[in-house]
Write an enzyme that holds these catalytic residues in place. Sequence first.
Site: not given
Ligand code: PEP
Length: 275
Positions: A193, A187, A115, A233, A23, A25, A117
């Site tokens: 993040g 998630e 997601h 992460s 992803n 982003k 976000e």
């Molecule tokens: C994500 O954006 O779905 C995500 C898991 O980000 P990160 O790996 O940076 O935590």
Amino acid sequence: MSLSKDLYSILMALARKKIISANWKMHITASQVLPYLTVFLSEMTVMEAVEVILIPPFTSLPKASEIVQATSHTRTLPLRLGAQNISSHEKGAFTGEIAAMMLCDLKVDCVLIGHSERRQLFGENNKIIHEKMMRAHDHHLSPILCVGETWDERSLGKEKKILEQQLREALCNLSRDQIARTIIAYEPVWAIGTGQTASLDQAEEMHSFIRGMISECSDETTAQHIRIQYGGSVTPLNAKEMLSGPNIDGALVGGASLDPHSFAEIVKHASNFST
Ligand code: PEP
């Protein structure tokens, strides 16, 4: 002869090909796609046992699509293309939105839905998410449905209740085939993040809970076939341990996917579990 439930689950876990998604982003411009993929693909050897989904921002999708198409007959690494969002509407006066058929036209075959976000920053609720799920399935796009609890919800012991609600509302009214074509991404919001990955035990517990919910919304066979990625992460340093969980069928990677070398390392870890 009938197999015991435990043995059946172990065999199914072996049969589920790991799936690693990048992803990007709001990173990686159209002109950065070719340099990125040149490095990434140069590090990939024969890896038919892993599926990789690239999820660029919309403006980079055409370039990524061109490269995925151009390399599809030569490479052995199954490379798929995903979008980061989809409109719940079919078409019309919705300035700034992207319709499912526009994604299909670019040979996109999956889409992130729900997601955290999008939920937290853009007000997407479970109803909108369900509408997007239906729209994606109408166009034969595989949704990657993201679910997960916040830290506050976990501290109150509500993590499973939250997941149950997210899953029920997103998947209700979907046919068994549509549920089977969905990829789930667990998630935990507190891990995205932040550098604070869930422990393998925490992730396993939640993935197995999700599988149980899928069995309720659909049936046991679908629950054993569906692929559930972990996201939050994931890096080359923790991927090996995280991907070792029998219910963890891959990873949704944000930050660490922006560097083609580290993303390639994560994919290599996944290939070791899939062969
Ligand atoms: C994500 O954006 O779905 C995500 C898991 O980000 P990160 O790996 O940076 O935590």
